[in-house]
Design an enzyme around this catalytic site. Structure first.
Site, PDB file in Angstrom:
ATOM      1  N   CYS A 142     -16.585  -9.808  44.948  1.00  0.00           N
ATOM      2  CA  CYS A 142     -16.025  -8.939  45.975  1.00  0.00           C
ATOM      3  C   CYS A 142     -14.592  -9.346  46.319  1.00  0.00           C
ATOM      4  O   CYS A 142     -14.330 -10.485  46.693  1.00  0.00           O
ATOM      5  CB  CYS A 142     -16.887  -9.014  47.248  1.00  0.00           C
ATOM      6  N   HIS A 151     -18.884  -3.520  49.367  1.00  0.00           N
ATOM      7  CA  HIS A 151     -20.116  -4.279  49.145  1.00  0.00           C
ATOM      8  C   HIS A 151     -20.960  -4.396  50.398  1.00  0.00           C
ATOM      9  O   HIS A 151     -22.036  -4.962  50.392  1.00  0.00           O
ATOM     10  CB  HIS A 151     -19.788  -5.682  48.643  1.00  0.00           C
ATOM     11  N   SER A 196     -10.144 -12.551  38.693  1.00  0.00           N
ATOM     12  CA  SER A 196     -11.216 -13.039  39.566  1.00  0.00           C
ATOM     13  C   SER A 196     -11.695 -14.443  39.236  1.00  0.00           C
ATOM     14  O   SER A 196     -12.392 -15.060  40.038  1.00  0.00           O
ATOM     15  CB  SER A 196     -12.407 -12.081  39.507  1.00  0.00           C
TER      16      SER A 196
END
Lengths: 391, 585
Positions: B365, B352, B309
């Protein structure tokens, strides 16, 4: 034969004296079998026996050279130069050339090796003598200066490729010396300095090269590395003192002084026999030179005149360089001491030079009537034709 | 023709005779006038040439704290010129060395070069040999220097170690002047800056008598000490960072965003450079190179993994710069999307819900970035990744770096001869799939994000005056401000994934990341060897960053659990009040 009274006896005597003395010193320097040598299966008489053979051949070569008439020598000048050049090139041919210590200077020649650069010096002297004695030779014309310099330049290129800076320097000094003698304008010689400019620039750009060349000025600075040989040579000479430590008693030859039987034999002479004998050796070489000068001055033809000067300069120059190197006046270059150092190539060539000098030291009439080899052969053939096999 | 010549022959003849005369004078000088001096050298005396080693330069950290020290090191050598034949075996016996091998060494040496017999003698051993010196004049006791690494394993990968000249180096011209027994830098900064640190050895030419007693110094050149070196690293930060890792394996690279100086470079596990200082033993060496945890691998530069991420920052920048999304653009995360037969999930099973870029970053996310990445396209993502220095060597020359990999359509065509698929863009958008980075590369990236887009050359030495950046990334300042604001949220917000890095001392911005090892759904329950790798990129203070760093923990699970706390500790160690630092050691 009656020519015995007229040739230069002193020249022959001194040559034989130095050669004999050289044999003695080579025995002294190589008879002690140090552990390094023992490892290579080298015994007490190993070098001496080889040198004995070399000297025997050298004497024959000298005798033969003394029988070659100047006229024939003159004819041979150019072929000899070409042959020496070919031999010099053969050094680079694998299988024929022999390299040692990173330099390719020798060719294989059973049972030993030969160093063509020695022959080149002789061939150049004979060639120059012929060139300068041509009727059309004009010392004040640049062309006649440029030609021999160009030929020398070709050899120099090969020498630098080997590399053999010692030979390059010898040939250069010899050629310029003879040209100077023939009366070329000094500004021609000065023009050669132009060639030095790139060398100087290179030295200034890469100071380590300059340092390597000038390291002989202070060998103590790197007494274990580049200065080792010279420091050991100093110790040898210095410890000899006035009268020497005694024949055969050199300490420096015990692995301390490299190349003690070749280029550095004079250091050991100085150690074992002292200043007095060393000086006598120096003086003998000076006498050889002066005999050569006197032979030249009596010469009846230009060819013989230049030839005699050239050969005397060649002998004197080699001795001077060798002395200067071992006493630390010149950077270390691989040049043997004529007649004394171990090694065939140098001995043969110097013997030939002496043979030629001895021959031309005789009055010219005798040379013509008695020494022209072709004449002799012709006469013998004629005799045989008359008397047949009865002779 | 000879007329001119006859004058010249006189010049030559005269010059030659003069030269012969000069030589005679030179002989007189060498043999008679200086003869005594040389006779002394030849007869009962010999020369001894000693190399006097130059003290090596000291390595300091950026605050002037010394990291190494030169300590005395006693060794005994043998000068074979002084050796009597019968002595050899006796000496070999009482020093407990192999006589055969000693003999071989004696044969292969240069004249007057002492042979080292044994090093690292204790004071007791020195006294023992000292007492026998009069019996064995060939022995010499030398004091040399050895390197002591004051912090041991801390920073070993960066500082490096010394070693003997190896045979292939001995042949190279740049090591020509170095004695065979000498130690030179063989790793890390010691190697990179060896020429600076090395100094110039001195030399003493000594006249000694038959018993090896020194009679006179003939020539002396004092050694020149090597230059000191001030590194860019902060040793207290380095120490805190390594301690924060505990037993975990991984790497940390911290940069000063305004200069590119490397404040810390950690690779765990580490090794003790003191083992190498005087030649490492064979068993120690085997233990190091055979260890399963590979302590000699510099994980900061030589390990490459999917950035996870942390790469979403690149996807976000690409999407904003290509204007395919705005900060307020929202996507709806339902816990995953599908593409043909495949489905791409979000790490949060329930999804989310509807969220904008800010929350997409703070809560990491996946779905938001699948869609943002799809809009931007793989080639734009790759373009911005490369601008930030990903996929290429950072230029830290400590070891041979891994380059990482930033895939695009051309790469796939070239390497796999296949077209690029949308699913691969999805994977790349969240830093999985083909994307590979090294910790050092991510440090460069986060440093550039934090400092307004400037890429500096990473430096190992302290910088005395301001330096120019190598380049500036082509990204608008507003874009970077949006990203930085979100990164602050990652740590500061209650739902931020980097909550574990929150500090009471300083305002930290950061981003977590996870590099998948296996694609099993329940990764937390697999054995440690198969657990995911954890990433955390961070910088602080957010407003005017003084430090940017990356933490990589092998098999650390999710970045928020293991990597973020290490980053926090390192940052606090660097930014907390620096009192009495230089008196630490």
């Amino acid at each position: 034969m009656s020519f015995g009274k007229t040739y230069d006896r002193w020249l022959l005597i001194i040559t034989l004296l130095l050669t004999g003395f050289g044999m003695l010193m080579i025995y002294s320097s190589t008879s002690v079998v140090t552990p390094t040598l023992a490892k290579r299966n080298i015994t007490e008489f190993y070098y001496f026996k080889k040198h004995l053979f070399t000297v025997a051949v050298g004497l024959i070569v000298m005798f033969a050279a003394s029988k070659v008439s100047p006229a024939l020598l003159r004819k041979l000048a150019i072929p000899l130069l070409l042959v020496s050049f070919v031999l010099l090139i053969l050094v680079f041919v694998p299988g024929i050339g022999v390299s040692a210590g990173g330099a390719k200077r020798w060719i294989r020649l059973w049972p030993s090796t030969f160093q063509p650069s020695e022959l080149v010096k002789l061939a150049m002297v004979i060639f120059l003598a012929r060139f300068m004695s041509m009727p059309e030779y004009r010392a004040d014309r640049f062309f006649y200066f440029f030609m021999p310099v160009a030929i020398m330049g070709i050899f120099q290129v090969v020498f630098l490729g080997q590399p053999d800076f010692g030979a390059a320097m010898s040939l250069g000094v010899l050629t310029i010396g003879m040209l100077f003698l023939s009366g070329v304008r000094l500004r021609y010689i000065a023009s050669l300095l132009l060639f030095c400019i790139p060398i100087v620039i290179k030295l200034l750009q890469e100071p380590y090269r300059l340092k390597r060349i000038t390291s002989f000025l202070d060998p103590w600075k790197d007494a274990k590395g580049s200065g080792f040989q010279l420091v050991q040579s100093f110790i040898a000479l210095g410890s000899g003192g006035l009268t020497g430590v005694g024949l055969g008693k050199s300490r420096q030859k015990l692995d301390f002084l490299p190349e003690v039987h070749t280029d550095f034999i004079f250091s050991m002479i100085g150690e074992e026999l002292g200043f007095i004998v060393a000086t006598i050796v120096v003086v003998l070489f000076a006498v050889i030179f002066l005999r050569g000068v006197s032979i030249a001055n009596r010469a009846k033809s230009d060819f013989v005149y230049y030839l005699s000067y050239g050969l005397s300069m060649m002998l004197a120059f080699q001795a001077l360089v060798n002395f200067s190197v071992v006493t630390g006046l010149l950077p270390t270059k691989g040049l043997p001491l004529p007649f004394i150092s171990y090694g065939g190539s140098s001995l043969f060539v110097n013997m030939i030079a002496v043979g030629i000098l001895i021959n031309v030291s005789r009055p010219e009439q005798e040379q013509k009537t008695k020494d022209d080899l072709t004449e002799i052969i012709k006469r013998k053939k004629a005799k045989r034709a008359v008397y047949g096999d009865a002779l | 023709m000879k007329t001119n010549g006859s004058e010249r022959i006189r010049v030559i003849a005269f010059a030659t005779v003069l030269l012969f005369l000069v030589l005679t004078v030179r002989l007189l000088q060498l043999q008679v006038l200086q003869g005594e001096k040389f006779k002394r050298l030849s007869n009962e005396n010999r020369l001894r040439i000693e190399k006097v080693p130059a003290p090596r330069g000291i390595i300091y950290d950026r605050n002037g704290i010394p990291l190494v020290k030169n300590s005395p090191y006693y060794c005994v050598s043998l000068l074979p010129e002084m050796l009597k034949k019968t002595d050899l075996n006796a000496i070999a016996k009482f020093l407990n060395i192999d006589a055969e091998e000693l003999n071989r060494k004696i044969e292969n040496r240069k004249p007057f070069e002492p042979i080292k017999l044994k090093g690292g003698l204790s004071f007791k051993e020195v006294a023992f040999i000292e007492a026998r010196l009069s019996d064995y004049p060939a022995l010499i006791i030398d004091v040399e220097e050895t390197r002591h690494y004051l912090y041991g394993k801390v920073g070993a990968h960066l500082i490096g170690y010394l070693g003997k000249l190896n045979p292939s180096q001995a042949k190279r011209p740049d090591f020509k002047d170095i004695p065979r027994e000498a130690f030179i830098g063989q790793w890390g900064v010691e190697k990179l800056f060896d020429k600076t640190l090395r100094g110039i050895p001195g030399k003493r030419v000594i006249e000694v008598d038959a018993l090896g007693r020194q009679l006179r110094l003939l020539h002396e050149e004092p050694p020149v000490k090597g230059d000191d070196l001030y590194l860019s690293i902060d040793i207290n930060l380095q120490k805190a960072a390594e301690e924060a890792f505990g037993r975990r394996t991984g790497a940390l690279v911290a940069l000063k965003p305004s200069t590119g100086e490397i404040l810390s470079l950690v690779s765990r596990p580490s090794f003790d450079p003191n083992l190498f200082a005087r030649g490492i033993s064979y068993t120690d060496w085997l233990r190091l190179i055979r260890s399963r945890k590979a302590p000699m691998l510099n994980r900061a530069l030589q390990s490459q993994y999917p950035p996870g991420s942390t790469f979403k920052l690149i996807t976000a920048i690409a999407a904003l710069e290509k204007e395919v999304i705005k900060p307020e653009t929202t996507f709806n995360c339902t816990g995953g999307i599908s593409h043909g037969r495949w489905s791409f999930g979000c790490w949060k099973p329930g999804g989310h819900g509807t969220l904008s870029l800010y929350r997409a970053i703070t809560e990491s996310c996946d779905v938001y970035f699948y869609l943002a990445g799809k809009e931007a396209g793989i080639n734009s993502i790759a373009e911005y990744a490369r601008q930030f220095g990903l996929g290429e060597e950072t230029g830290i020359r400590l070891v041979k770096e891994k380059t990482g990999l930033i895939p695009d359509k051309a790469w796939k065509k070239r390497v796999k001869n296949e077209p690029w698929y949308l699913g691969e863009t999805y994977n790349a958008s969240i830093g999985q799939g083909y994307v590979l980075t090294t910790p050092a590369q991510l440090a460069m990236m986060i440093s550039a994000i934090s400092n307004g887009g400037y890429i500096y050359e990473p430096r190992l030495t302290r910088i005395e005056s301001p330096v120019e950046p190598v380049r500036k990334v082509k990204v608008k300042k507003e874009t970077l401000d949006i990203i930085k604001d979100a990164l602050r949220g990652v740590v500061a917000d209650e739902h931020g994934t980097g909550y574990a890095a929150r500090s009471t001392v300083v305002d930290i911005g950061g981003k977590t990341g996870t590099a998948q090892v296996i694609s099993a759904k329940r990764r937390q329950q697999v054995p440690e060897a198969l657990r995911d790798h954890a990433w955390f990129v961070a910088f602080a203070p957010v407003e005017n960053p003084e430090i940017a760093l990356v933490v990589f923990v092998e098999h650390g699970g999710h970045g928020s659990e293991t990597a973020a706390p290490i980053a926090k500790k390192a940052i606090e160690a660097y930014l907390s009040p620096k009192e009495n630092k230089s008196e630490d050691r």
